[in-house]
Write a protein that holds these residues in place. Structure first.
Motif, PDB file in Angstrom:
ATOM      1  N   ASN A  72     -42.953  29.181  -7.883  1.00 28.18           N
ATOM      2  CA  ASN A  72     -43.112  30.634  -7.875  1.00 28.18           C
ATOM      3  C   ASN A  72     -42.450  31.167  -9.137  1.00 28.18           C
ATOM      4  O   ASN A  72     -41.308  30.818  -9.442  1.00 28.18           O
ATOM      5  CB  ASN A  72     -42.442  31.243  -6.635  1.00 28.18           C
ATOM      6  CG  ASN A  72     -43.066  30.755  -5.339  1.00 28.18           C
ATOM      7  OD1 ASN A  72     -44.258  30.902  -5.118  1.00 28.18           O
ATOM      8  ND2 ASN A  72     -42.247  30.147  -4.491  1.00 28.18           N
ATOM      9  N   LYS A 125     -46.820  33.800  -6.716  1.00 24.03           N
ATOM     10  CA  LYS A 125     -46.124  33.076  -5.653  1.00 24.03           C
ATOM     11  C   LYS A 125     -47.144  32.359  -4.776  1.00 24.03           C
ATOM     12  O   LYS A 125     -48.344  32.653  -4.799  1.00 24.03           O
ATOM     13  CB  LYS A 125     -45.277  34.031  -4.805  1.00 24.03           C
ATOM     14  CG  LYS A 125     -46.069  35.088  -4.053  1.00 24.03           C
ATOM     15  CD  LYS A 125     -45.130  35.978  -3.245  1.00 24.03           C
ATOM     16  CE  LYS A 125     -45.918  37.025  -2.451  1.00 24.03           C
ATOM     17  NZ  LYS A 125     -45.011  37.875  -1.649  1.00 24.03           N
ATOM     18  N   ARG A 133     -38.339  28.171  -7.611  1.00 25.80           N
ATOM     19  CA  ARG A 133     -38.572  29.493  -8.206  1.00 25.80           C
ATOM     20  C   ARG A 133     -37.910  29.596  -9.578  1.00 25.80           C
ATOM     21  O   ARG A 133     -36.776  29.166  -9.778  1.00 25.80           O
ATOM     22  CB  ARG A 133     -38.034  30.608  -7.308  1.00 25.80           C
ATOM     23  CG  ARG A 133     -38.220  31.990  -7.929  1.00 25.80           C
ATOM     24  CD  ARG A 133     -37.965  33.115  -6.976  1.00 25.80           C
ATOM     25  NE  ARG A 133     -38.210  34.399  -7.630  1.00 25.80           N
ATOM     26  CZ  ARG A 133     -39.402  34.941  -7.820  1.00 25.80           C
ATOM     27  NH1 ARG A 133     -40.470  34.309  -7.395  1.00 25.80           N
ATOM     28  NH2 ARG A 133     -39.545  36.102  -8.421  1.00 25.80           N
TER      29      ARG A 133
END
Length: 302
Positions: free
Chosen positions: A67, A72, A120
């Protein structure tokens, strides 16, 4: 599709160079042979093939869903990506049987929960070399801290581990491979898979194309001095093997199919994968003679 090595920008194979001449060209059940004993980690990391090794027996493909700023992953999107990976894995297994090889890819993230991770980054990731290099560095730090690679090698009885970096956005998919001259540097090999190319959903054939890179397959759609791919060889492939998946990931009608692969693995890619000891093109088109199965060497250094 792009095959690259972070230390050798001359190895870049850019898809756009063929658009004016050819059709658009772009660029994994555990039942296979098993290696009963693992080599040590230090020995493993000295293999000239890199972490993915040779495409025979069992290999593990670790999926990392990334992400970033602006994109995402949803459960639905992950299922779609995993379906493409499963399609690619089934295709590769089937193609391997044509050459008398048994291949098993542990790649289904829904079946094997220990090969799926989320990560992420706070910046926006693109398909540029600089962005991909930064992403690789960040993901590798995550891998070393959070993934027990030796545990996976032991559990799945394999010395073949590759990484799939998934991005839920548009971009040109690419693969970073290990060159033998690098020694222990950049040992872990990874393919970055974008969910879309332009406004179109990326197809399973591109996933298969990039996965094959991990195991030694070369791009065959344009000349590459560093990998020993000549212009005459490319013309030969265009004429004799137009469905070769390392030449084109489109079907005969120029379509990118989301969950179906109609391309072939020709004898030339089989040779680079180590599935064939030799092919006529070695002599006729001065194809590089392989030192090791499934291994990348910088041919210009010979």
């Amino acid at each position: 599709m792009r095959l690259w090595n972070r230390k050798r920008l001359t190895a870049l194979c850019l898809v756009f160079s063929l658009l004016a001449v050819f059709l658009p060209v772009r660029t994994g059940g555990v039942q296979a042979e098993e290696i009963s004993e693992r080599i040590s980690e230090s020995e493993w990391k000295k293999l000239p093939t890199g972490s993915a090794g040779v495409l025979e027996g069992r290999s593990v493909l670790i999926s990392i869903f990334i992400n970033d700023k602006g994109s995402k992953w949803t459960k639905k999107a992950k299922k779609e990506a995993n379906r493409k990976v499963r399609t690619a894995a089934a295709y590769i297994r089937k193609q391997a049987r044509k050459y008398g090889k048994t291949v098993s890819l542990v790649a289904d993230t829904e079946k094997y929960k220990d090969i799926s991770y989320s990560f992420r980054v706070n910046n926006k990731v693109s398909d540029s070399i600089r962005s991909q290099d930064k992403l690789y560095q960040k993901v590798m730090k995550f891998v070393k801290k959070n993934i027990d690679i030796n545990g996976l090698r032991s559990q799945y009885k394999t010395d073949s581990i590759g990484f799939l970096f998934h991005l839920n956005k548009s971009g040109t998919s690419s693969t970073l491979v290990h060159y033998a001259e690098e020694g222990t540097e950049f040992f872990y090999e990874s393919a970055t898979l974008f969910s879309k190319y332009g406004k179109q959903a990326e197809g399973a054939s591109t996933y298969a194309h990039e996965i094959l890179h991990l195991f030694g397959a070369r791009d065959l759609y344009e000349r590459s001095l560093i990998d020993g791919i000549t212009a005459s060889l490319v013309r030969h492939i265009e004429k004799k093997f137009p469905k070769e998946i390392m030449y084109s990931t489109y079907d005969r009608k120029g379509r990118m199919l989301k969950y179906k692969i109609t391309n072939d693995i020709s004898r030339i890619t089989a040779y680079f994968l180590g599935w064939k000891a030799s092919v006529p093109e070695v002599k006729k088109y001065a194809l590089p003679k392989l030192k090791e199965k499934g291994c990348f060497y910088e041919w210009t250094s010979f």
